[in-house]
Design a protein around this motif. Structure first.
Motif, PDB file in Angstrom:
ATOM      1  N   LEU A   1      74.654 -49.458  29.370  1.00 24.80           N
ATOM      2  CA  LEU A   1      75.050 -50.901  29.847  1.00 24.80           C
ATOM      3  C   LEU A   1      76.737 -51.030  29.708  1.00 24.80           C
ATOM      4  N   VAL A   2      77.532 -51.290  30.361  1.00 24.42           N
ATOM      5  CA  VAL A   2      78.825 -51.531  30.297  1.00 24.42           C
ATOM      6  C   VAL A   2      79.090 -53.019  31.716  1.00 24.42           C
TER       7      VAL A   2
ATOM      8  N   TYR B   1      78.335 -63.467  29.445  1.00 27.10           N
ATOM      9  CA  TYR B   1      77.469 -62.915  30.103  1.00 27.10           C
ATOM     10  C   TYR B   1      76.818 -61.162  29.798  1.00 27.10           C
ATOM     11  N   TYR B   2      75.862 -61.190  29.609  1.00 29.35           N
ATOM     12  CA  TYR B   2      75.329 -59.907  29.521  1.00 29.35           C
ATOM     13  C   TYR B   2      74.386 -59.409  30.630  1.00 29.35           C
ATOM     14  N   CYS B   3      74.325 -58.042  30.871  1.00 31.48           N
ATOM     15  CA  CYS B   3      73.876 -57.369  31.342  1.00 31.48           C
ATOM     16  C   CYS B   3      72.433 -57.020  30.756  1.00 31.48           C
ATOM     17  N   LYS B   4      70.993 -57.088  31.494  1.00 31.26           N
ATOM     18  CA  LYS B   4      69.445 -56.237  30.908  1.00 31.26           C
ATOM     19  C   LYS B   4      69.042 -55.313  32.078  1.00 31.26           C
ATOM     20  N   MET B   5      68.691 -54.230  31.173  1.00 35.62           N
ATOM     21  CA  MET B   5      67.931 -53.055  32.826  1.00 35.62           C
ATOM     22  C   MET B   5      67.028 -53.066  31.300  1.00 35.62           C
ATOM     23  N   ALA B   6      65.994 -53.204  32.257  1.00 31.65           N
ATOM     24  CA  ALA B   6      64.168 -52.201  32.180  1.00 31.65           C
ATOM     25  C   ALA B   6      64.109 -51.241  32.350  1.00 31.65           C
ATOM     26  N   ILE B   7      64.161 -49.760  31.746  1.00 31.66           N
ATOM     27  CA  ILE B   7      63.839 -48.896  31.867  1.00 31.66           C
ATOM     28  C   ILE B   7      62.590 -48.335  31.247  1.00 31.66           C
ATOM     29  N   ARG B   8      62.232 -46.933  31.702  1.00 32.19           N
ATOM     30  CA  ARG B   8      60.826 -46.598  31.699  1.00 32.19           C
ATOM     31  C   ARG B   8      60.107 -47.413  30.161  1.00 32.19           C
TER      32      ARG B   8
ATOM     33  N   HIS C   1      61.718 -50.070  28.651  1.00 31.75           N
ATOM     34  CA  HIS C   1      63.023 -49.887  27.412  1.00 31.75           C
ATOM     35  C   HIS C   1      63.192 -50.720  27.738  1.00 31.75           C
ATOM     36  N   GLU C   2      64.010 -52.008  26.890  1.00 27.34           N
ATOM     37  CA  GLU C   2      65.387 -52.609  27.231  1.00 27.34           C
ATOM     38  C   GLU C   2      66.434 -52.594  26.884  1.00 27.34           C
ATOM     39  N   TYR C   3      67.075 -52.561  27.768  1.00 30.15           N
ATOM     40  CA  TYR C   3      68.352 -52.098  26.827  1.00 30.15           C
ATOM     41  C   TYR C   3      70.153 -53.409  28.052  1.00 30.15           C
TER      42      TYR C   3
END
Length: 115
Positions: A4-5, A93-100, A102-104
């Motif tokens: 993630l960028v 500020y941080y971005c976070k995503m949940a994909i399959r 898993h958290e990134y």
């Protein structure tokens, strides 16, 4: 490998606006949840805004009415529009995503609001 960028962090005067963006690479699977968090010096990381399945949205109490999270047309891209910024919004500020399942997390982008 999913990465993630974030981008868009900057120095801005109080009352100004910024738009943060976050893009995930390394996967073609859509994220089920996307969010923005922030961490100010000496404080714990806190929720700014989160979106689940593109519809269920929630905001931290301190940003309600000023910030807006949105999912871009690109599959795994999320934006955070920040209006009427206050010095108290200064943080990484941080971005976070949940994909399959898993958290990134991204590496973070600095937002500084001067009074």
């Amino acid at each position: 490998q999913v990465q993630l960028v974030e981008s868009g962090g900057d120095l801005v005067q109080a009352g100004g606006s910024l738009r943060l963006s976050c893009t995930a690479s390394g996967t073609i699977v859509s994220a089920t949840a996307m969010g923005w968090y922030r961490q100010a010096p000496g404080k714990e990381r806190e929720l700014v805004a989160a979106m689940i399945n593109g519809a269920n949205v929630r905001y931290g109490d301190s940003v309600k009415g000023r910030f807006n999270i949105s999912r871009a047309k690109a599959r795994n891209m999320v934006n955070l529009q920040m209006n009427n910024l206050e010095p108290e919004d200064t943080a990484v500020y941080y971005c976070k995503m949940a994909i399959r399942g898993h958290e990134y997390w991204g590496q973070g982008t600095q937002v500084t609001v001067s009074s």
